[in-house]
Scaffold this motif. Structure first.
Motif, PDB file in Angstrom:
ATOM      1  N   LEU A   1       0.835  -1.216   0.000  1.00 25.37           N
ATOM      2  CA  LEU A   1       0.000   0.000   0.000  1.00 25.37           C
ATOM      3  C   LEU A   1       0.865   1.260   0.000  1.00 25.37           C
ATOM      4  N   ASP A   2       1.997   1.202   0.698  1.00 20.56           N
ATOM      5  CA  ASP A   2       2.905   2.359   0.705  1.00 20.56           C
ATOM      6  C   ASP A   2       3.453   2.622  -0.689  1.00 20.56           C
ATOM      7  N   LEU A   3       3.830   1.567  -1.414  1.00 22.35           N
ATOM      8  CA  LEU A   3       4.315   1.731  -2.787  1.00 22.35           C
ATOM      9  C   LEU A   3       3.238   2.373  -3.660  1.00 22.35           C
ATOM     10  N   CYS A   4       2.005   1.926  -3.500  1.00 22.62           N
ATOM     11  CA  CYS A   4       0.907   2.512  -4.283  1.00 22.62           C
ATOM     12  C   CYS A   4       0.727   3.982  -3.946  1.00 22.62           C
ATOM     13  N   SER A   5       0.825   4.323  -2.668  1.00 24.77           N
ATOM     14  CA  SER A   5       0.631   5.720  -2.266  1.00 24.77           C
ATOM     15  C   SER A   5       1.720   6.630  -2.814  1.00 24.77           C
ATOM     16  N   ARG A   6       2.888   6.064  -3.124  1.00 24.82           N
ATOM     17  CA  ARG A   6       3.994   6.857  -3.674  1.00 24.82           C
ATOM     18  C   ARG A   6       3.984   6.862  -5.195  1.00 24.82           C
ATOM     19  N   GLY A   7       2.946   6.285  -5.786  1.00 28.17           N
ATOM     20  CA  GLY A   7       2.834   6.297  -7.246  1.00 28.17           C
ATOM     21  C   GLY A   7       3.661   5.242  -7.946  1.00 28.17           C
ATOM     22  N   VAL A   8       4.149   4.241  -7.219  1.00 26.41           N
ATOM     23  CA  VAL A   8       4.941   3.168  -7.816  1.00 26.41           C
ATOM     24  C   VAL A   8       3.996   2.151  -8.458  1.00 26.41           C
ATOM     25  N   ARG A   9       4.230   1.819  -9.707  1.00 27.64           N
ATOM     26  CA  ARG A   9       3.404   0.825 -10.382  1.00 27.64           C
ATOM     27  C   ARG A   9       3.756  -0.567  -9.874  1.00 27.64           C
TER      28      ARG A   9
END
Length: 362
Positions: A184-192
């Motif tokens: 979820l943290d990766l998603c929040s940072r815009g990481v695909r």
């Protein structure tokens, strides 16, 4: 004096006498004796050998008759009692006197060599350290804690995309709970994020719940029927692959560009063949999982694979494979696998698809 002359016809050695009683041994470069760095420029000729033997026998010899080679080699020296007389010198003493400038030159060269190494030692240390860091292709990570720590570190520094291929069945609830915050943290940072599973997870509740949460946050989750290699790649720069180690989990952290690029291409090929777990907000039901798996089982059966081989490739048990084959045999009223294969090929059901892209078999 003894001299060595060399010409096209060969070489010869001759001696001349009449050297002054006070002649020196000529052990430095540039003397008339032709010595270099302590090396004598002549050998002992027959006349010199006979004169030295005579001096040894008598204990002395007249200086006026001494061959120059004996004086150059330090085998004769002046007698302190009689200035016009020479006394023989032991060869080991003469050798030590001739070797002294050579030994001195060797010491100087050794000191210069040590100085060069000392000056370059710091640069050598830096060269080795940075060379190891730049050229290192893979690090072996031993133990679950070391692997998890490296994965978390790579995830925190990830800036563009991460791809994960996880073959086999669904993971345990505890492992999924640990992975969820980072995903979820990766998603929040815009990481695909792209996550690839096998079809077996479509009947695994915890994995489906995990996939639903990360998909809602922006990740993509797909499944594939056949087995593939496990890998996780961050930013197309560092990949983590399993490393078989006895009695403990292990992984390789790979940074070599060519190897990472190869792993990324393999993932992309599998990803292109895979099916999304969710289409919009609709969740695929278990019967769709069954159809996908059944289609893959029957295709491999037609190709001649055994139940065990099919189960290994699809991540299911041989009993599940046998059940799918039995279902199809009952459906077609086939009396053998060969007949079932013929009927399947004739029906074309393994190749046909519905307009929405899903198989209509099952």
């Amino acid at each position: 004096m003894c001299t060595v002359t060399t010409g096209t016809a060969g070489s010869k050695t001759g001696c001349t006498t009449g050297t002054e009683p006070g002649a020196t041994t000529g052990t430095t470069a540039g003397t008339t004796a032709g010595t270099t760095a302590g090396r004598p420029g002549s050998d002992i000729c027959d006349e010199g050998d006979a004169f030295y033997r005579q001096a040894l026998t008598r204990g002395s010899a007249p200086a006026a008759q001494a061959p120059g080679c004996l004086l150059e080699l330090g085998l004769l020296r002046r007698s302190p009692e009689s200035p016009g007389t020479l006394v023989p010198v032991p060869p080991d003493i003469a050798a030590a006197r001739l070797a002294r400038p050579i030994e001195r030159a060797i010491l100087e060269q050794e000191q210069a060599l040590r100085s060069v190494r000392s000056v370059l030692a710091r640069a050598e240390a830096a060269y080795r350290q940075i060379g190891r860091e730049v050229n290192r292709t893979a690090d072996l990570l031993l133990g679950e804690e070391a692997v998890d720590r490296a994965l978390r570190r790579a995830a925190r520094s990830c800036g563009s995309d991460v791809m994960t291929a996880q073959p086999g069945g669904g993971l345990g609830e505890e492992a999924l709970a640990r992975a969820l915050p980072e995903a979820l943290d990766l998603c929040s940072r815009g990481v695909r994020q792209r996550v690839l599973y096998q079809h077996t997870v479509r009947s695994h509740g915890p994995t489906l719940a995990y996939a639903e949460k990360i998909t809602a946050a922006g990740a993509e989750v797909r499944t594939l029927a056949e087995a593939f290699n496990q890998v996780t790649v961050f930013d197309g720069a560092v990949a983590f692959i399993p490393a078989a180690q006895e009695h403990q989990p292990a992984a390789l952290s790979v940074r070599h560009p060519a190897i990472v690029r190869y792993l990324v291409n393999a993932f992309d090929c599998a990803w292109d063949r895979a099916e999304p777990v969710f289409r919009g907000t609709d969740r695929w039901q278990p019967h769709a999982f069954t159809s996908q798996t059944r289609r893959a089982v029957l295709r491999l059966m037609v190709e001649g694979h055994t139940d065990k081989a099919i189960g290994s490739r699809l991540g299911v048990s041989p009993r599940t494979v046998a059940n799918h084959i039995k279902w199809a045999a009952d459906h077609f009223r086939a009396g053998s696998r060969a007949q079932l294969g013929y009927l399947l090929a004739r029906s074309g059901l393994l190749d046909s698809q519905r307009p929405d892209g899903r198989t209509r078999f099952g």
